[in-house]
Scaffold this motif. Structure first.
Motif, short mmCIF file in Angstrom:
data_model
loop_
_atom_site.label_atom_id
_atom_site.label_comp_id
_atom_site.label_asym_id
_atom_site.label_seq_id
_atom_site.Cartn_x
_atom_site.Cartn_y
_atom_site.Cartn_z
N ILE A 621 0.84 -1.20 0.00
CA ILE A 621 0.00 0.00 0.00
C ILE A 621 0.87 1.25 0.00
N PHE A 622 1.95 1.25 0.79
CA PHE A 622 2.82 2.42 0.87
C PHE A 622 3.45 2.74 -0.48
N SER A 623 4.00 1.73 -1.12
CA SER A 623 4.74 1.97 -2.36
C SER A 623 3.84 2.55 -3.44
N ILE A 624 2.66 1.96 -3.64
CA ILE A 624 1.77 2.43 -4.70
C ILE A 624 1.19 3.81 -4.34
N SER A 625 0.81 3.98 -3.08
CA SER A 625 0.25 5.28 -2.66
C SER A 625 1.30 6.37 -2.75
N GLU A 626 2.52 6.06 -2.36
CA GLU A 626 3.59 7.06 -2.40
C GLU A 626 3.87 7.50 -3.83
N ASP A 627 3.90 6.55 -4.74
CA ASP A 627 4.11 6.91 -6.15
C ASP A 627 2.96 7.76 -6.67
N ALA A 628 1.73 7.42 -6.27
CA ALA A 628 0.57 8.18 -6.73
C ALA A 628 0.63 9.62 -6.23
N VAL A 629 0.99 9.80 -4.96
CA VAL A 629 1.07 11.16 -4.41
C VAL A 629 2.25 11.92 -5.01
N PHE A 630 3.39 11.25 -5.14
CA PHE A 630 4.60 11.91 -5.63
C PHE A 630 4.44 12.36 -7.08
N ASN A 631 3.65 11.62 -7.85
CA ASN A 631 3.52 11.93 -9.28
C ASN A 631 2.42 12.96 -9.57
N VAL A 632 1.79 13.49 -8.54
CA VAL A 632 0.83 14.58 -8.78
C VAL A 632 1.62 15.79 -9.28
N PRO A 633 1.22 16.38 -10.39
CA PRO A 633 1.99 17.52 -10.94
C PRO A 633 2.20 18.62 -9.90
N ARG A 634 3.43 19.09 -9.81
CA ARG A 634 3.78 20.07 -8.79
C ARG A 634 3.03 21.39 -8.98
N HIS A 635 2.68 21.70 -10.24
CA HIS A 635 2.04 23.00 -10.43
C HIS A 635 0.67 23.07 -9.76
N LEU A 636 0.06 21.89 -9.51
CA LEU A 636 -1.24 21.90 -8.83
C LEU A 636 -1.08 22.32 -7.37
N VAL A 655 -3.89 17.53 -3.72
CA VAL A 655 -3.02 16.38 -3.96
C VAL A 655 -3.77 15.06 -3.76
N LEU A 656 -4.48 14.93 -2.62
CA LEU A 656 -5.16 13.67 -2.34
C LEU A 656 -6.25 13.37 -3.37
N LEU A 657 -6.99 14.40 -3.80
CA LEU A 657 -8.03 14.16 -4.80
C LEU A 657 -7.43 13.67 -6.11
N THR A 658 -6.32 14.28 -6.51
CA THR A 658 -5.69 13.87 -7.76
C THR A 658 -5.09 12.47 -7.64
N ALA A 659 -4.53 12.17 -6.48
CA ALA A 659 -3.89 10.87 -6.29
C ALA A 659 -4.85 9.79 -5.83
N SER A 660 -6.15 10.14 -5.62
CA SER A 660 -7.09 9.18 -5.05
C SER A 660 -7.25 7.90 -5.87
N PRO A 661 -7.23 7.94 -7.23
CA PRO A 661 -7.32 6.66 -7.94
C PRO A 661 -6.16 5.72 -7.59
N GLY A 662 -4.95 6.28 -7.52
CA GLY A 662 -3.80 5.44 -7.18
C GLY A 662 -3.86 4.94 -5.75
N ILE A 663 -4.29 5.80 -4.81
CA ILE A 663 -4.39 5.38 -3.41
C ILE A 663 -5.45 4.29 -3.26
N PHE A 664 -6.58 4.47 -3.95
CA PHE A 664 -7.63 3.46 -3.87
C PHE A 664 -7.13 2.13 -4.44
#
Length: 755
Positions: A621-636, A655-664
């Motif tokens: 869970i950590f690895s996939i969630s971390e990648d999802a959060v880290f890959n959210v475009p910085r400009h957002l 950030v969480l809304l954008t990364a939510s598919p990956g976290i889920f």
């Protein structure tokens, strides 16, 4: 600069590589789908036979072996290989014959005195092969058909013969001194010896004669003591038609012409006690026409003059008072039941009626499996099952024998037996139970998949309850707040945890964590509750109380390292204070306190499994969630900060809304990992298939059950195929969860893709 020809060759080569890449990706993607489909097909092919319908096939029909001049057939049976059958008549003749042709091999006559007529007949539990005749002079004949098996010239040879368990075949005195005819008789054999129960309706006399055997352990010499006990008559005016005594010689059942069942407690033969009477057959003219024990003599099958077939058993109520209870009905006949035959090794039986119909039933699955109408429609007067459940003898009223082949390999399985509460023998109410084997030959297999499915969800639930918050919050901090240098250390370290064999985690959980948790229960719950509070409080002190000069000594993104001493300190305080908290709040023993509150506690329980399995799931869970959060475009996030949001507001709203598919996806993949985990559950729980979510009790999961029991099963047997059904259920469960997760992930992605 390449010329036109070289550019053409480069474009051609690039096209070839693109085509190979697309083809390879498509091929291996389809191969994965095909492999999953083949897995499903294989599991289904191994499971499908348990849902096939059984069959009864007529093989041959012939006149009664030995002829009708020897009397009417009262009983017929076969030995285990179906090479030899036996016929007993109402004139005490016996004939050994070939079941497929009726050819007589050997015949004789039991020692019935001249001028004495047979008034009643009974057989003991089918495995004992005992028969009993009640005579009109108050005596009884007790005999057994036996078979010697030898292998001369490597060919099986079965030699039949008759033995007399008590005496040398002379009639046994039951009512002889009173000259009462035996109108109804029941015979049985158990650990205490042999017993005969006889009834005379005219004089309302009911007597039990026990032939108790005692073997001298030094000489091996056997002595038999005859003990006579008079049993009180059930009720004034009752006409007894059937008698059953169980193999323990503790329970006596009487069937009456008034359609009632009477239950006696005869554990103390000097003081037999009528426990109760129940109406088993409805209607004014109803009669109990047949009464037969199922394998093990715990429950009885009652056949009535109205064609009904039901199962009865002794149960206890809330006050622990015993009573005779009807636990299930089966599809009845359209004519009075005339014969019932129990299987020798399972809880199945066959019933026959006056209209010539035969039915196969199975008690545990509460099923009437199949029906067959005999040619001619004559009444069936005698019925027996082969010891291996693969054959049947049905004797018509006119004397004709019907030899039938039975194909009934998996009668134990039904939707009710697998997924609903079942009233098992020895239980006081319907329940969910998985218990596939026992040391007892008359054991009733219990194949409810509910405890295993609940155990699977229970283990996954507690694992996710522990792992998901830690993994997701850790991933958010690592990807958004942690310094890059610290992230380069922590992220690979956590991902390496995924390579740790789960058998090691299970070993540590079972042999170290489970006893440690039991000794320090107050500490465990104190740490689980106090640690988050202490971390929040320490963070507040650092940001609000600590002087700014000291805070500047720690580079931004390294603050998490300061919490390591806090974690160690809280853990040390919790373990040190545990004995004192146990004394102060739980009387010195928290486990005993829980038991006193009605909460069962097992050393290897869901708490241990949840934490151990949580450590196995956290890296995923950590690895996939971390990648999802880290890959959210910085400009957002930078845009949110520019508009005045704090870093935590930017994380929560952007950030969480954008990364939510990956976290889920990470959570659902972790859940799938927890559902399929085997070794941790096998080693860290008691593997008890219970149906509850008590965190202090263990569980048995579908995967662990397959791993534990597959080696014990006979290939192709019911147990073997039900384990494949459990694998199919696990496969479908994970497939449904993953499919639902993918649907939700796509919807989340479409919803927040515009950010």
């Amino acid at each position: 600069m390449p010329d036109a020809r070289q550019r053409r060759r480069l474009r051609l080569w690039r096209g070839v590589k693109d085509h190979l890449s697309k083809t390879s990706v498509a091929f291996f993607g389809l191969a994965v789908i095909g492999a999953l489909a083949l897995m499903f097909v294989y599991l289904f092919s191994e499971t499908a036979p348990i849902f096939s319908d059984p069959e009864i096939t007529p093989v041959s029909t012939y006149p009664a072996p030995g002829g009708e001049q020897a009397g009417e057939t009262v009983h017929a049976a076969m030995e285990r290989y179906r090479e030899i059958g036996v016929r007993f008549t109402d004139q005490a003749h016996f004939f050994f014959f070939r079941p497929d042709s009726g050819e007589v091999i050997k015949h004789g006559r039991l020692q019935r005195p001249a001028g004495v007529e047979v008034r009643s007949f009974d057989t003991a539990e089918a495995r004992h092969r005992l028969v009993g005749y009640g005579l009109d002079d108050g005596t009884a004949i007790f005999a057994r058909h036996d078979y010697d098996i030898s292998y001369p010239d490597d060919e099986r040879l079965v030699e039949p013969y008759i033995t007399y368990p008590e005496g040398e075949g002379e009639p046994l005195d039951i009512f002889a001194s009173n000259a009462y005819p035996i109108d109804a008789i029941g015979v049985q054999r158990g650990n205490r010896g042999s017993a005969v129960v006889a009834a005379n309706n005219e004089n309302q006399a009911l007597r039990l004669v026990l032939f108790e055997e005692d073997v001298d352990f030094l000489t091996g010499e056997a002595t038999v003591e005859r003990e006579v006990y008079d049993i009180p008559w059930p009720e004034e005016g009752v006409e007894i038609t059937r008698i059953l005594l169980d193999t323990t010689m503790r329970n006596l059942y009487i069937g009456g012409a008034d359609g009632r069942l009477h239950y006696y407690d005869v554990a103390n033969l000097s003081d037999p006690r009528l426990v109760g009477s129940e109406r088993a057959i409805g209607g004014d003219d109803a009669q109990v026409t047949e009464l037969e024990f199922l394998l093990g003599a715990v429950s009885i099958i009652v056949g009535g003059s109205d064609g009904s077939v039901s199962q009865w058993m002794v149960t206890r109520d809330e006050d622990r008072q015993r009573s005779l209870t009807e636990i299930r009905d089966f599809v009845g006949h359209n004519a009075p039941v005339t014969a019932i035959a129990a299987e020798h090794g399972r809880k199945g039986f066959a019933s026959a009626a006056a209209d010539g119909t035969l039915q196969l039933h199975y008690a545990t699955s509460a099923r009437t499996l199949t029906q067959l109408a005999l040619a001619g429609g004559e009444q069936v007067s005698a019925l027996s099952m082969a010891p291996r459940h693969d054959g049947m003898l049905a004797v018509a009223e006119g004397g004709g024998f019907n030899y039938l082949h039975v194909n009934n390999p998996h009668p134990e399985v039904s939707f009710k037996a697998l997924w609903q509460k079942v009233w098992y023998e020895g239980r006081d109410a319907p329940t969910y139970v998985w218990q596939s084997s026992s040391a007892s030959e008359e054991f009733e297999p219990k194949f409810s998949l509910v405890p295993l499915t609940v155990g699977t969800l229970k283990a996954a639930f507690y694992a996710m309850l522990f792992a998901a918050p830690i993994a997701i919050l850790g991933a958010i901090y690592s990807a958004y707040f942690m310094s890059p240098r610290m992230r380069q250390v922590t992220k690979p370290a956590i991902e390496i945890m995924e390579a740790l064999p789960t058998v090691i985690l299970g070993f540590l959980a079972g042999l170290w964590a489970a006893p440690f948790f039991e000794r320090n229960l107050p500490a465990i719950f104190t740490i689980l509750v106090a640690l988050p509070i202490a971390m929040v409080f320490a963070s507040w002190l650092w940001t609000r109380v600590m002087p700014e000069g000291i805070r500047k000594l720690v580079a931004p993104g390294w603050e998490a390292a300061l919490l390591i001493p806090v974690v160690l300190f809280v853990g040390w305080i919790g373990i040190t204070a545990s004995p004192y908290m146990e004394l102060a709040f739980f009387g010195g023993d928290m486990r005993q306190w829980l038991t006193d509150q009605g909460i069962d506690y097992d050393q290897r329980n869901a708490l241990v499994v949840g934490i151990a399995m949580g450590f196995a799931v956290i890296p995923t869970i950590f690895s996939i969630s971390e990648d999802a959060v880290f890959n959210v475009p910085r400009h957002l996030s930078q845009g949110a900060l520019a508009l005045g949001a704090t870093p935590w507001q930017a994380v929560a709203t952007v950030v969480l809304l954008t990364a939510s598919p990956g976290i889920f996806s990470a959570v659902m993949i972790g859940f799938g990992r927890a559902v399929g985990e085997t070794m941790i559950v096998v080693m860290a729980t008691g593997n008890s298939p219970v149906t509850n979510f008590n965190i202090f009790e263990g569980m048995r999961t579908l995967s662990a059950n397959i791993a534990v029991e597959m080696k014990e099963t006979a290939q192709g047997g019911t147990h073997y195929r039900i384990l494949f059904l459990a694998a199919l259920v696990l496969f479908v469960l994970t497939f449904v969860v993953n499919t639902a997760a993918e649907i939700v992930r796509h919807r989340l992605r479409r919803k927040y893709s515009a950010l």
